[in-house]
Design a protein around this motif. Structure first.
Motif, mmCIF file in Angstrom:
data_model
loop_
_atom_site.group_PDB
_atom_site.id
_atom_site.type_symbol
_atom_site.label_atom_id
_atom_site.label_comp_id
_atom_site.label_asym_id
_atom_site.label_seq_id
_atom_site.Cartn_x
_atom_site.Cartn_y
_atom_site.Cartn_z
ATOM 1 N N UNK A 1 0.868 -1.171 0.000
ATOM 2 C CA UNK A 1 0.000 0.000 0.000
ATOM 3 C C UNK A 1 0.906 1.223 0.000
ATOM 4 N N UNK A 2 0.373 2.330 -0.480
ATOM 5 C CA UNK A 2 1.167 3.560 -0.560
ATOM 6 C C UNK A 2 0.597 4.632 0.350
ATOM 7 N N UNK A 3 1.492 5.417 0.883
ATOM 8 C CA UNK A 3 1.141 6.643 1.585
ATOM 9 C C UNK A 3 2.181 7.662 1.149
ATOM 10 N N UNK A 4 1.755 8.626 0.353
ATOM 11 C CA UNK A 4 2.698 9.570 -0.237
ATOM 12 C C UNK A 4 3.718 8.816 -1.071
ATOM 13 N N UNK A 5 5.004 9.142 -0.910
ATOM 14 C CA UNK A 5 6.055 8.452 -1.668
ATOM 15 C C UNK A 5 6.498 7.129 -1.031
ATOM 16 N N UNK A 6 5.833 6.722 0.043
ATOM 17 C CA UNK A 6 6.220 5.506 0.747
ATOM 18 C C UNK A 6 5.405 4.308 0.281
ATOM 19 N N UNK A 7 6.051 3.168 0.176
ATOM 20 C CA UNK A 7 5.392 1.898 -0.132
ATOM 21 C C UNK A 7 5.562 0.988 1.069
ATOM 22 N N UNK A 8 4.440 0.540 1.611
ATOM 23 C CA UNK A 8 4.419 -0.304 2.802
ATOM 24 C C UNK A 8 4.093 -1.724 2.365
ATOM 25 N N UNK A 9 4.945 -2.685 2.743
ATOM 26 C CA UNK A 9 4.747 -4.086 2.399
ATOM 27 C C UNK A 9 4.665 -4.904 3.678
ATOM 28 N N UNK A 10 3.627 -5.728 3.790
ATOM 29 C CA UNK A 10 3.476 -6.602 4.953
ATOM 30 C C UNK A 10 4.099 -7.952 4.649
ATOM 31 N N UNK A 11 4.884 -8.447 5.584
ATOM 32 C CA UNK A 11 5.430 -9.800 5.451
ATOM 33 C C UNK A 11 4.621 -10.792 6.281
ATOM 34 N N UNK A 12 4.316 -10.412 7.534
ATOM 35 C CA UNK A 12 3.606 -11.341 8.415
ATOM 36 C C UNK A 12 3.009 -10.562 9.580
ATOM 37 N N UNK A 13 1.930 -11.102 10.139
ATOM 38 C CA UNK A 13 1.340 -10.540 11.347
ATOM 39 C C UNK A 13 1.063 -11.681 12.317
ATOM 40 N N UNK A 14 1.470 -11.500 13.571
ATOM 41 C CA UNK A 14 1.259 -12.514 14.610
ATOM 42 C C UNK A 14 0.487 -11.893 15.762
ATOM 43 N N UNK A 15 -0.250 -12.748 16.473
ATOM 44 C CA UNK A 15 -1.014 -12.313 17.638
ATOM 45 C C UNK A 15 -1.011 -13.432 18.666
ATOM 46 N N UNK B 1 7.988 -3.836 5.804
ATOM 47 C CA UNK B 1 9.085 -3.176 5.105
ATOM 48 C C UNK B 1 8.514 -1.918 4.452
ATOM 49 N N UNK B 2 9.211 -0.794 4.644
ATOM 50 C CA UNK B 2 8.749 0.480 4.082
ATOM 51 C C UNK B 2 9.868 1.057 3.224
#
Length: 118
Positions: A50-64, A78-79
């Motif tokens: 997903x993008x926010x401005x010039x940044x690209x945010x990538x999800x690798x994993x989520x734990x709970x 990773x951003x």
């Protein structure tokens, strides 16, 4: 020497904590553009961006925590900034402690809210 002894004592505890975590199907992250105050909510599955401005945010994993999906989320993110060759952030973000391992950017903030389970 004390540091090594402490780390050896903590290894079994860290291993058991990892066994007590479940992996979510995705994560909900929030981004803030500090100048305008605009918020962006990002619902990502592993590998999605997903993008926010010039940044690209990538999800690798989520734990709970196992058995409690509404509890604390740990998201590996990773951003990248389009003007930088290397990622500006890569690591675990913790929903209950967003400042513990935060993105250091003058204009944008990104933090984890929760894991997705469906």
């Amino acid at each position: 020497m004390r540091w090594a002894a402490l780390m050896l004592a903590l290894v079994p505890m860290m291993a058991s904590a990892q066994d007590e975590a479940a992996v979510g199907t995705g994560a909900v992250l929030r981004g803030l553009e500090k100048v305008s105050g605009d918020l962006v909510e990002m619902n990502l599955r592993p590998g999605e961006e997903a993008s926010i401005g010039p940044l690209t945010v990538t999800l690798r994993e989520c734990r709970y925590p196992l058995g409690d999906p509404a509890a604390d989320a740990f998201a590996f993110v990773t951003i990248r900034d389009e003007s930088e060759a290397q990622p500006i952030f890569s690591g675990w973000m913790i929903a209950s402690s967003p400042a513990l391992n935060a993105l250091d950017h003058p204009r944008f903030d990104v933090w984890a809210l929760r894991c997705s389970t469906e």
